[in-house]
Design a protein around this motif. Sequence first.
Motif, PDB file in Angstrom:
ATOM      1  N   ILE A  26       9.039   2.911  -5.020  1.00 59.83           N
ATOM      2  CA  ILE A  26       8.143   1.758  -5.016  1.00 59.83           C
ATOM      3  C   ILE A  26       8.702   0.726  -4.042  1.00 59.83           C
ATOM      4  O   ILE A  26       9.836   0.271  -4.178  1.00 59.83           O
ATOM      5  N   ILE A  27       7.903   0.358  -3.045  1.00 58.76           N
ATOM      6  CA  ILE A  27       8.382  -0.551  -2.000  1.00 58.76           C
ATOM      7  C   ILE A  27       7.851  -1.966  -2.179  1.00 58.76           C
ATOM      8  O   ILE A  27       8.384  -2.904  -1.604  1.00 58.76           O
ATOM      9  N   GLY A  28       6.781  -2.112  -2.947  1.00 56.82           N
ATOM     10  CA  GLY A  28       6.206  -3.435  -3.132  1.00 56.82           C
ATOM     11  C   GLY A  28       7.058  -4.318  -4.022  1.00 56.82           C
ATOM     12  O   GLY A  28       7.951  -3.854  -4.738  1.00 56.82           O
ATOM     13  N   GLY A 169      -0.985   1.211   0.657  1.00 57.59           N
ATOM     14  CA  GLY A 169      -1.409   0.771   1.979  1.00 57.59           C
ATOM     15  C   GLY A 169      -0.677   1.493   3.094  1.00 57.59           C
ATOM     16  O   GLY A 169      -1.251   1.801   4.146  1.00 57.59           O
ATOM     17  N   TRP A 170       0.612   1.781   2.853  1.00 59.02           N
ATOM     18  CA  TRP A 170       1.414   2.540   3.828  1.00 59.02           C
ATOM     19  C   TRP A 170       0.766   3.900   4.080  1.00 59.02           C
ATOM     20  O   TRP A 170       0.611   4.330   5.234  1.00 59.02           O
ATOM     21  N   ILE A 171       0.374   4.595   3.010  1.00 60.37           N
ATOM     22  CA  ILE A 171      -0.263   5.910   3.141  1.00 60.37           C
ATOM     23  C   ILE A 171      -1.528   5.801   3.984  1.00 60.37           C
ATOM     24  O   ILE A 171      -1.755   6.593   4.912  1.00 60.37           O
ATOM     25  N   ALA A 172      -2.370   4.823   3.658  1.00 62.01           N
ATOM     26  CA  ALA A 172      -3.631   4.654   4.384  1.00 62.01           C
ATOM     27  C   ALA A 172      -3.388   4.356   5.862  1.00 62.01           C
ATOM     28  O   ALA A 172      -4.092   4.877   6.737  1.00 62.01           O
ATOM     29  N   ALA A 173      -2.392   3.530   6.155  1.00 67.05           N
ATOM     30  CA  ALA A 173      -2.078   3.184   7.545  1.00 67.05           C
ATOM     31  C   ALA A 173      -1.564   4.387   8.320  1.00 67.05           C
ATOM     32  O   ALA A 173      -1.953   4.623   9.469  1.00 67.05           O
ATOM     33  N   GLN A 174      -0.682   5.143   7.681  1.00 69.99           N
ATOM     34  CA  GLN A 174      -0.056   6.286   8.347  1.00 69.99           C
ATOM     35  C   GLN A 174      -1.110   7.314   8.775  1.00 69.99           C
ATOM     36  O   GLN A 174      -1.056   7.854   9.883  1.00 69.99           O
ATOM     37  N   ILE A 175      -2.075   7.555   7.918  1.00 69.96           N
ATOM     38  CA  ILE A 175      -3.095   8.555   8.234  1.00 69.96           C
ATOM     39  C   ILE A 175      -4.120   7.987   9.221  1.00 69.96           C
ATOM     40  O   ILE A 175      -4.532   8.677  10.158  1.00 69.96           O
ATOM     41  N   ALA A 176      -4.521   6.738   9.040  1.00 68.61           N
ATOM     42  CA  ALA A 176      -5.446   6.126   9.996  1.00 68.61           C
ATOM     43  C   ALA A 176      -4.859   6.123  11.401  1.00 68.61           C
ATOM     44  O   ALA A 176      -5.562   6.382  12.388  1.00 68.61           O
ATOM     45  N   ALA A 177      -3.544   5.858  11.497  1.00 68.84           N
ATOM     46  CA  ALA A 177      -2.899   5.791  12.816  1.00 68.84           C
ATOM     47  C   ALA A 177      -2.957   7.122  13.549  1.00 68.84           C
ATOM     48  O   ALA A 177      -3.010   7.159  14.785  1.00 68.84           O
ATOM     49  N   SER A 178      -2.968   8.224  12.787  1.00 66.65           N
ATOM     50  CA  SER A 178      -3.043   9.542  13.432  1.00 66.65           C
ATOM     51  C   SER A 178      -4.395   9.766  14.102  1.00 66.65           C
ATOM     52  O   SER A 178      -4.560  10.703  14.885  1.00 66.65           O
ATOM     53  N   CYS A 179      -5.366   8.899  13.796  1.00 67.45           N
ATOM     54  CA  CYS A 179      -6.720   9.028  14.341  1.00 67.45           C
ATOM     55  C   CYS A 179      -6.996   8.031  15.466  1.00 67.45           C
ATOM     56  O   CYS A 179      -8.142   7.893  15.904  1.00 67.45           O
ATOM     57  N   ARG A 201      -2.155  -4.494  -0.136  1.00 64.15           N
ATOM     58  CA  ARG A 201      -2.609  -3.286   0.574  1.00 64.15           C
ATOM     59  C   ARG A 201      -2.800  -3.571   2.067  1.00 64.15           C
ATOM     60  O   ARG A 201      -2.297  -2.837   2.927  1.00 64.15           O
ATOM     61  N   THR A 202      -3.555  -4.631   2.338  1.00 62.17           N
ATOM     62  CA  THR A 202      -3.817  -4.959   3.746  1.00 62.17           C
ATOM     63  C   THR A 202      -2.536  -5.362   4.457  1.00 62.17           C
ATOM     64  O   THR A 202      -2.312  -4.996   5.622  1.00 62.17           O
ATOM     65  N   LYS A 203      -1.679  -6.113   3.782  1.00 70.92           N
ATOM     66  CA  LYS A 203      -0.378  -6.481   4.364  1.00 70.92           C
ATOM     67  C   LYS A 203       0.420  -5.227   4.727  1.00 70.92           C
ATOM     68  O   LYS A 203       1.033  -5.151   5.803  1.00 70.92           O
ATOM     69  N   ALA A 204       0.415  -4.232   3.826  1.00 76.29           N
ATOM     70  CA  ALA A 204       1.173  -3.005   4.082  1.00 76.29           C
ATOM     71  C   ALA A 204       0.636  -2.267   5.300  1.00 76.29           C
ATOM     72  O   ALA A 204       1.409  -1.711   6.096  1.00 76.29           O
ATOM     73  N   TRP A 208       3.028  -1.692   8.444  1.00 74.08           N
ATOM     74  CA  TRP A 208       3.362  -0.331   8.896  1.00 74.08           C
ATOM     75  C   TRP A 208       3.002  -0.169  10.377  1.00 74.08           C
ATOM     76  O   TRP A 208       3.790   0.397  11.156  1.00 74.08           O
ATOM     77  N   LEU A 209       1.840  -0.657  10.764  1.00 72.59           N
ATOM     78  CA  LEU A 209       1.432  -0.541  12.162  1.00 72.59           C
ATOM     79  C   LEU A 209       2.370  -1.332  13.071  1.00 72.59           C
ATOM     80  O   LEU A 209       2.736  -0.870  14.153  1.00 72.59           O
ATOM     81  N   ALA A 210       2.774  -2.523  12.645  1.00 72.78           N
ATOM     82  CA  ALA A 210       3.674  -3.338  13.469  1.00 72.78           C
ATOM     83  C   ALA A 210       5.006  -2.634  13.704  1.00 72.78           C
ATOM     84  O   ALA A 210       5.592  -2.726  14.793  1.00 72.78           O
TER      85      ALA A 210
END
Length: 361
Positions: A26-28, A169-179, A201-204, A208-210
């Motif tokens: 848990i990172i939050g 949010g990290w999971i969502a960012a990681q997969i979106a970034a692959s697209c 969620r949005t902060k994560a 992650w993207l940054a």
Amino acid sequence: MTGAYAQAPKGCATGLDLATLGPKTIIGQGPNGEKAASVDQLQLTPDEIAKIKAGKFRVGITMQTVNLDWSQLQVQGITDTLKKYGVEVIGVTSAEYQVDKQIADIENTIQRKPHGIISIPVDGVATAATYKKVSAAGIKLVFMDNVPAGLKHPEHYASMVSADSQGNGWIAAQIAASCIKQGGKLGIVHFGVDYFSTNQRTKAVKDWLARNRPDIKIKQVDFTDPSKVSQIAGDFLTANPDVQALFAVWDQPALDTISSMRAQGVNIPITTVDLGLQSAIEIAKGGPLKATGSQRPYDQGVAEALAMMKALVGKTPPAWVGVQSLPVVQGNVLESYKTVFKKEPPKELVAACNKAKPACK
């Protein structure tokens, strides 16, 4: 119209190793910067169980809505666990995201003189004064996902339990970034109310993207009324044809955004947080919804019930208890459904997965 929109690269959301998706812990942090306590810290001792069963306790549940799979699983987890130890649930209210209705729901529940109330606030500022009336009435209070402004632990509430929103949010960012191609753009459909779990969620996603894909530019649109997401997301898509992928802050806004995309003939990848039946079907089909960082709402409900029972017998549970995030993609959607819903996937989800084999397993 599709041709005018940015196209995702080959390999979008495919070939991803589940073992590398999202954090393993848990990172939050809690709303006041607390480190997450484990659900294991809520386990009841034999002495506590005896006191609970002898106490004839009564607990009320006040929800923001019961119109979501997430809400229904929370209530089920709470109810099943309290019943196991002889605690009566005196009722479940649904505010339908309306502040005035939730204030009335809480005040009416207080009047019924339960020993405890478990609740998720619609608005952490507007409802704060009303929640303070709970502890003032000698009633134990456990929150899910958010703590209203100005409430202190343990003076005003016994515990807050939530998913690891940053992990999801990290999971969502990681997969979106692959697209998203180098230098591309991500669109974010965010809940424009100051709300702890959705903010996290949005902060994560942004954090992650940054750290990992600083080349990706972000465009964001906010909504405050969940019933208006289709229109707001549709206008955003029209104004921003250069976004290559989208993140929506939970699964129903993601589904509403997909409806807008289909109406416009747009097909771009989207990721989200939470898993419901319809979002699971969309993931299984292999359409625009590529993945979600899922909460475990039934397990969260169990934890909330345990925290409440600890408080009812005079113990002080941790200020914030976190529940581990769960990555859900096409390849593990059936298994994930069983993990989240505690039952076999329904026929329509299995059928959607069968049509998409071998990608959907």
